[in-house]
Write a protein that holds these residues in place. Structure first.
Motif, mmCIF file in Angstrom:
data_model
loop_
_atom_site.group_PDB
_atom_site.id
_atom_site.type_symbol
_atom_site.label_atom_id
_atom_site.label_comp_id
_atom_site.label_asym_id
_atom_site.label_seq_id
_atom_site.Cartn_x
_atom_site.Cartn_y
_atom_site.Cartn_z
ATOM 1 N N ALA A 1 44.792 28.858 28.006
ATOM 2 C CA ALA A 1 44.825 29.224 29.422
ATOM 3 C C ALA A 1 45.354 30.642 29.589
ATOM 4 O O ALA A 1 44.819 31.430 30.372
ATOM 5 C CB ALA A 1 45.689 28.234 30.198
ATOM 6 N N GLU A 2 46.376 30.974 28.839
ATOM 7 C CA GLU A 2 46.931 32.333 28.895
ATOM 8 C C GLU A 2 45.903 33.351 28.412
ATOM 9 O O GLU A 2 45.702 34.405 29.024
ATOM 10 C CB GLU A 2 48.186 32.407 28.021
ATOM 11 C CG GLU A 2 48.772 33.805 27.875
ATOM 12 C CD GLU A 2 49.853 33.872 26.823
ATOM 13 O OE1 GLU A 2 50.099 34.983 26.321
ATOM 14 O OE2 GLU A 2 50.443 32.826 26.484
ATOM 15 N N ALA A 3 45.233 33.025 27.289
ATOM 16 C CA ALA A 3 44.232 33.931 26.732
ATOM 17 C C ALA A 3 43.065 34.115 27.695
ATOM 18 O O ALA A 3 42.588 35.238 27.898
ATOM 19 C CB ALA A 3 43.734 33.386 25.392
ATOM 20 N N VAL A 4 42.608 33.016 28.295
ATOM 21 C CA VAL A 4 41.476 33.078 29.219
ATOM 22 C C VAL A 4 41.809 33.920 30.436
ATOM 23 O O VAL A 4 40.997 34.738 30.894
ATOM 24 C CB VAL A 4 41.049 31.650 29.613
ATOM 25 C CG1 VAL A 4 40.135 31.667 30.824
ATOM 26 C CG2 VAL A 4 40.359 30.966 28.434
ATOM 27 N N ARG A 5 43.001 33.761 30.971
ATOM 28 C CA ARG A 5 43.413 34.578 32.116
ATOM 29 C C ARG A 5 43.426 36.054 31.756
ATOM 30 O O ARG A 5 42.941 36.909 32.518
ATOM 31 C CB ARG A 5 44.799 34.145 32.611
ATOM 32 C CG ARG A 5 44.815 32.853 33.404
ATOM 33 C CD ARG A 5 46.140 32.681 34.128
ATOM 34 N NE ARG A 5 47.250 32.586 33.190
ATOM 35 C CZ ARG A 5 47.711 31.442 32.694
ATOM 36 N NH1 ARG A 5 47.141 30.290 33.032
ATOM 37 N NH2 ARG A 5 48.729 31.436 31.851
ATOM 38 N N ALA A 6 43.960 36.362 30.590
ATOM 39 C CA ALA A 6 44.045 37.759 30.172
ATOM 40 C C ALA A 6 42.660 38.356 29.942
ATOM 41 O O ALA A 6 42.395 39.504 30.325
ATOM 42 C CB ALA A 6 44.883 37.870 28.899
ATOM 43 N N LEU A 7 41.762 37.590 29.331
ATOM 44 C CA LEU A 7 40.412 38.086 29.071
ATOM 45 C C LEU A 7 39.656 38.324 30.375
ATOM 46 O O LEU A 7 38.956 39.333 30.528
ATOM 47 C CB LEU A 7 39.647 37.092 28.198
ATOM 48 C CG LEU A 7 40.150 36.936 26.757
ATOM 49 C CD1 LEU A 7 39.420 35.795 26.064
ATOM 50 C CD2 LEU A 7 39.979 38.234 25.976
ATOM 51 N N GLY A 8 39.787 37.394 31.312
ATOM 52 C CA GLY A 8 39.108 37.547 32.588
ATOM 53 C C GLY A 8 39.605 38.752 33.358
ATOM 54 O O GLY A 8 38.831 39.450 34.029
ATOM 55 N N ALA A 9 40.898 39.027 33.262
ATOM 56 C CA ALA A 9 41.471 40.178 33.956
ATOM 57 C C ALA A 9 41.092 41.485 33.275
ATOM 58 O O ALA A 9 41.025 42.538 33.922
ATOM 59 C CB ALA A 9 42.984 40.045 34.016
ATOM 60 N N ALA A 10 40.824 41.423 31.983
ATOM 61 C CA ALA A 10 40.529 42.634 31.223
ATOM 62 C C ALA A 10 39.122 43.166 31.470
ATOM 63 O O ALA A 10 38.879 44.366 31.346
ATOM 64 C CB ALA A 10 40.719 42.378 29.730
ATOM 65 N N HIS A 11 38.187 42.258 31.820
ATOM 66 C CA HIS A 11 36.801 42.695 31.971
ATOM 67 C C HIS A 11 36.077 41.763 32.929
ATOM 68 O O HIS A 11 36.071 40.539 32.741
ATOM 69 C CB HIS A 11 36.103 42.707 30.607
ATOM 70 C CG HIS A 11 34.786 43.397 30.616
ATOM 71 N ND1 HIS A 11 33.615 42.730 30.884
ATOM 72 C CD2 HIS A 11 34.445 44.694 30.393
ATOM 73 C CE1 HIS A 11 32.603 43.580 30.812
ATOM 74 N NE2 HIS A 11 33.079 44.779 30.527
ATOM 75 N N GLU A 12 35.450 42.337 33.936
ATOM 76 C CA GLU A 12 34.820 41.542 34.984
ATOM 77 C C GLU A 12 33.733 40.616 34.453
ATOM 78 O O GLU A 12 33.672 39.439 34.811
ATOM 79 C CB GLU A 12 34.235 42.472 36.051
ATOM 80 C CG GLU A 12 33.570 41.740 37.212
ATOM 81 C CD GLU A 12 33.003 42.707 38.252
ATOM 82 O OE1 GLU A 12 32.511 42.220 39.280
ATOM 83 O OE2 GLU A 12 33.054 43.928 38.013
ATOM 84 N N ARG A 13 32.865 41.129 33.612
ATOM 85 C CA ARG A 13 31.766 40.293 33.113
ATOM 86 C C ARG A 13 32.271 39.222 32.149
ATOM 87 O O ARG A 13 31.705 38.134 32.087
ATOM 88 C CB ARG A 13 30.698 41.152 32.446
ATOM 89 C CG ARG A 13 30.021 42.132 33.421
ATOM 90 C CD ARG A 13 28.863 42.840 32.761
ATOM 91 N NE ARG A 13 27.624 42.098 32.923
ATOM 92 C CZ ARG A 13 26.583 42.185 32.091
ATOM 93 N NH1 ARG A 13 26.665 42.940 31.021
ATOM 94 N NH2 ARG A 13 25.482 41.513 32.328
ATOM 95 N N MET A 14 33.315 39.512 31.394
ATOM 96 C CA MET A 14 33.917 38.477 30.565
ATOM 97 C C MET A 14 34.487 37.377 31.453
ATOM 98 O O MET A 14 34.351 36.181 31.158
ATOM 99 C CB MET A 14 35.021 39.061 29.668
ATOM 100 C CG MET A 14 35.785 38.012 28.851
ATOM 101 S SD MET A 14 34.765 37.036 27.701
ATOM 102 C CE MET A 14 34.648 38.185 26.307
ATOM 103 N N GLY A 15 35.106 37.762 32.550
ATOM 104 C CA GLY A 15 35.609 36.774 33.495
ATOM 105 C C GLY A 15 34.502 35.912 34.052
ATOM 106 O O GLY A 15 34.659 34.687 34.214
ATOM 107 N N GLU A 16 33.361 36.518 34.348
ATOM 108 C CA GLU A 16 32.216 35.763 34.851
ATOM 109 C C GLU A 16 31.686 34.812 33.788
ATOM 110 O O GLU A 16 31.336 33.655 34.082
ATOM 111 C CB GLU A 16 31.111 36.727 35.283
ATOM 112 C CG GLU A 16 29.894 36.044 35.885
ATOM 113 C CD GLU A 16 28.805 37.040 36.278
ATOM 114 O OE1 GLU A 16 27.675 36.581 36.522
ATOM 115 O OE2 GLU A 16 29.087 38.252 36.317
ATOM 116 N N LEU A 17 31.641 35.278 32.544
ATOM 117 C CA LEU A 17 31.191 34.434 31.437
ATOM 118 C C LEU A 17 32.118 33.230 31.277
ATOM 119 O O LEU A 17 31.653 32.089 31.128
ATOM 120 C CB LEU A 17 31.155 35.252 30.147
ATOM 121 C CG LEU A 17 30.863 34.478 28.858
ATOM 122 C CD1 LEU A 17 29.498 33.818 28.912
ATOM 123 C CD2 LEU A 17 30.965 35.417 27.653
#
Length: 229
Positions: A14-30
C-alpha cells in the motif's frame, strides 16, 4: 534491505502503490486499473514458503520457457525425488543427468541444476547466508553457478527474497512496459531505463510488476500522455 511483505500483510505494498501513483500520473492510472499488487515473496513456482534451493531450481527450469511449460517440467523434476518431492541438493546429485533430462530438461539446464546442488553441498554457495547480503552481493554470488546470470538472480531477489527496489534492465517485459507507459518509440537501453525508473525508487520491484501487467492489457488502456510539460 527491507523485504516486500511475505505473510499476506499488504501494508508495504500500500505504501509502495501510493508512492508510485504520486510519482507519475500514468503509473497512478495504471495502478487504478490493475488494482492491488500481487507480488509475493516466496510464492512463485514451487509453492508458498518454498526454500531458496527450490526457488533457484525452478528459476533454472523456467528460463526461456512459458510459465505453463515451466510448471510442467518443474513438476516432472519434483516427481523424480523421494515421495514425489524435490530432492535436497545431495539427493539431486544422485540423479544422473540423463534421468534429469527425461523430465524435459535440456542438457544445459540439467548441468546447471547439478552445479547449483554441488556448490551447496560443497559449501561454496551458502543459501542461508543470502538473506543478509545486499542485492549486488547476491547477484555476484548466484552468478557463479552455471546457467544463472544477472536476470535469473534478479528474479530470485524479487520473487523469493522480496527485495523492493530491483530493476531488471535485461527483462523484455519491463522494457516493453516502459515503452507503453512513457510512449517511447523504441525499447529503452539500460541507461535510459534507470533514468525513467528513477522516480519510482525505492519501489521499483512493485513498479516492474505493474509494467508486466500493462503488457497484458489493451493498447489503449492508458490515456495519451500530456504534452507541452
Amino acid at each position: 534491505m527491507t523485504d516486500l511483505e511475505t505473510t499476506g500483510d499488504t501494508d508495504f505494498h500500500a505504501e509502495a502503490v501510493r508512492a508510485l501513483g504520486a510519482a507519475h500520473e500514468r503509473m497512478g492510472e495504471l495502478i487504478a486499473r490493475v488494482g492491488a499488487c500481487g507480488l509475493r515473496a516466496g510464492a512463485g513456482r514451487g509453492g508458498d514458503g518454498r526454500s531458496h534451493f527450490t526457488a533457484l531450481t525452478a528459476a533454472i527450469v523456467g528460463q526461456q520457457l512459458s510459465p505453463k511449460a515451466a510448471d510442467t517440467i518443474f513438476a516432472r523434476v519434483v516427481a523424480l525425488g523421494p515421495g514425489g518431492k524435490l530432492p535436497d541438493p545431495a539427493g539431486l546429485l544422485e540423479i544422473p543427468e540423463d534421468v534429469l533430462r527425461t523430465a524435459g530438461l535440456s542438457g544445459s539446464k540439467a548441468r546447471s541444476m547439478r552445479d547449483l546442488a554441488a556448490r551447496i553441498v560443497e559449501g561454496t554457495l551458502r543459501l542461508e547466508a543470502l538473506d543478509a547480503m545486499d542485492d549486488e552481493e547476491i547477484i555476484t554470488s548466484l552468478s557463479q553457478v552455471r546457467g544463472i546470470g544477472r536476470w535469473t538472480a534478479e528474479m530470485f531477489l524479487m520473487f523469493q527474497l522480496g527485495r523492493p527496489d530491483i530493476l531488471p534492465v535485461g527483462d523484455l517485459g519491463v522494457q516493453k512496459g516502459l515503452v507503453r507507459l512513457f510512449s517511447l518509440r523504441k525499447l529503452p537501453r539500460p541507461e535510459r531505463m534507470h533514468t525513467l525508473m528513477r522516480p519510482f525508487r525505492p519501489h521499483r520491484s512493485v513498479a516492474c510488476w505493474y509494467l508486466w501487467r500493462l503488457n497484458e492489457m489493451p493498447a489503449d488502456v492508458l490515456r495519451p500522455p500530456r504534452r507541452g510539460r
